[in-house]
Design a protein around this motif. Sequence first.
Motif, PDB file in Angstrom:
ATOM      1  N   CYS A   1      19.401  89.832  67.313  1.00  0.00           N
ATOM      2  CA  CYS A   1      18.866  88.583  67.863  1.00  0.00           C
ATOM      3  C   CYS A   1      19.204  88.375  69.333  1.00  0.00           C
ATOM      4  O   CYS A   1      18.606  87.519  69.987  1.00  0.00           O
TER       5      CYS A   1
ATOM      6  N   GLY B   1      10.646  84.644  65.459  1.00  0.00           N
ATOM      7  CA  GLY B   1      11.559  85.715  65.090  1.00  0.00           C
ATOM      8  C   GLY B   1      10.771  86.945  64.702  1.00  0.00           C
ATOM      9  O   GLY B   1       9.522  86.927  64.693  1.00  0.00           O
TER      10      GLY B   1
ATOM     11  N   ALA C   1      14.586  85.719  59.730  1.00  0.00           N
ATOM     12  CA  ALA C   1      14.392  87.174  59.806  1.00  0.00           C
ATOM     13  C   ALA C   1      15.513  87.876  59.033  1.00  0.00           C
ATOM     14  O   ALA C   1      15.267  88.784  58.230  1.00  0.00           O
TER      15      ALA C   1
ATOM     16  N   ALA D   1      16.775  92.237  62.611  1.00  0.00           N
ATOM     17  CA  ALA D   1      16.264  90.886  62.832  1.00  0.00           C
ATOM     18  C   ALA D   1      16.373  90.552  64.310  1.00  0.00           C
ATOM     19  O   ALA D   1      17.405  90.804  64.940  1.00  0.00           O
TER      20      ALA D   1
ATOM     21  N   ARG E   1       7.744  86.331  53.509  1.00  0.00           N
ATOM     22  CA  ARG E   1       7.564  85.384  54.618  1.00  0.00           C
ATOM     23  C   ARG E   1       6.417  84.410  54.334  1.00  0.00           C
ATOM     24  O   ARG E   1       6.318  83.349  54.940  1.00  0.00           O
TER      25      ARG E   1
ATOM     26  N   VAL F   1       7.958  86.542  62.351  1.00  0.00           N
ATOM     27  CA  VAL F   1       8.453  85.513  61.422  1.00  0.00           C
ATOM     28  C   VAL F   1       8.850  84.257  62.187  1.00  0.00           C
ATOM     29  O   VAL F   1       8.739  84.201  63.414  1.00  0.00           O
TER      30      VAL F   1
ATOM     31  N   VAL G   1      11.036  90.984  62.432  1.00  0.00           N
ATOM     32  CA  VAL G   1      11.749  91.992  61.632  1.00  0.00           C
ATOM     33  C   VAL G   1      11.179  93.356  61.975  1.00  0.00           C
ATOM     34  O   VAL G   1       9.954  93.510  62.051  1.00  0.00           O
TER      35      VAL G   1
END
Length: 367
Positions: free
Chosen positions: A159, A195, A63, A179, A212, A57, A197
């Motif tokens: 993250c 990013g 995310a 995420a 998305r 993403v 998921v």
Amino acid sequence: MTIPLVDLRKQYAPLKDEILAGISRVLDGMQLFLGENVQALEKEFAEFCGVRYGIGVSDGTNALQLILRAMDIGPGDEVITVSHTFIATAEAILLAGARPVFVDIDPQTLLMDVSQIEAKITPRTKAIMPVHLYGQTVDMDPLLEIASRYGLRVIEDACQAHGAEYHGRKAGSLGDAAAFSFYYSKNLGAYGEGGFVTTNDPELYRRVRMIRDHGSERRYYHDLLGFNARLDEIQAVVLRAKLPHLAEYNRLRREHARMYNELLAGLPVQTPVECPQNQHIYHMYVVKVPRRDELQAYLKEKGIGTGIHYPVPIHLQNSMAALGYQSGDFPVTERVAGEILSLPMFAELEDPQIEDIVNALGEFFRR
Ligand SMILES: *Cc1c(COP(=O)(O)O)cnc(C)c1O
């Protein structure tokens, strides 16, 4: 002496030819989004995390938001998380239309104090969003037990935790979905935005993929309300070139942390606490110190870059005023915001640099 907080040029040098060749192939083919590199990365990073499904993403904030939307968490719903994190954690919850409800952190690990979750659960609570801050996972077993008892979803904000482990299992495989951010300074970073998921849930996978890309599976047929959160092929090339080295980058970070810990012993510096069940990947090496601002200025004068992650707790940010929190609501979060200091940390950091940094801290405290 100049030692930046993060130096990304040294990582690029040995990968340069491979990355430029990959980017050139993408531009020759002009398949710029969701092409073969994104698809390959989705397989490769999902496998790295030990999950069935991965979705590339646009960035980490989206995310998080995609997961919330895919779970139908929105207006009227509450998500329990922490105030001691990057602003994006709470932003994503608000952007999805839900309300972030904070708990305080553990004063040792600086991670979510899981024992405070249960008291914050209401009939509106839909999910818990633990943040694996600095590269160390939250104590997930008791959190998952509470979630299953109350029927709540668990969304990991991983993250900062690419490759971090909890009881031998990777961050990103511990909840219902996770995420990741590929912001350029993260342990796995793109050369632009990116990013990811992760999930083991096929229906969630399908919905995140659709949302998305404007809620569609078939072009120009939109079955869900979505938006644009696509990953581009050029970033996927960069990420695929780096991914095979991520475990080694993390191993080096852990070695640097061990060296810092040893050399800093004896100074009035509280080094990071790594729980025995965890494999911390030191996205940040964060110490707690007295006279923090003075020390930061001193180090800056010596050419040493540092950071504060983060100086203002989310519940006290102007953009969050409508949530109605006040100073004093989360005493540990508020206290540590004035004590934490992130020292230089990146895989290519060299031992003599760590020695210079620690010597500078020693000089400051002996003055
Ligand atoms: C970096 C980060 C994010 C957001 O990622 P972006 O890619 O910058 O949108 C979210 N949460 C945490 C804890 C982060 O560190």
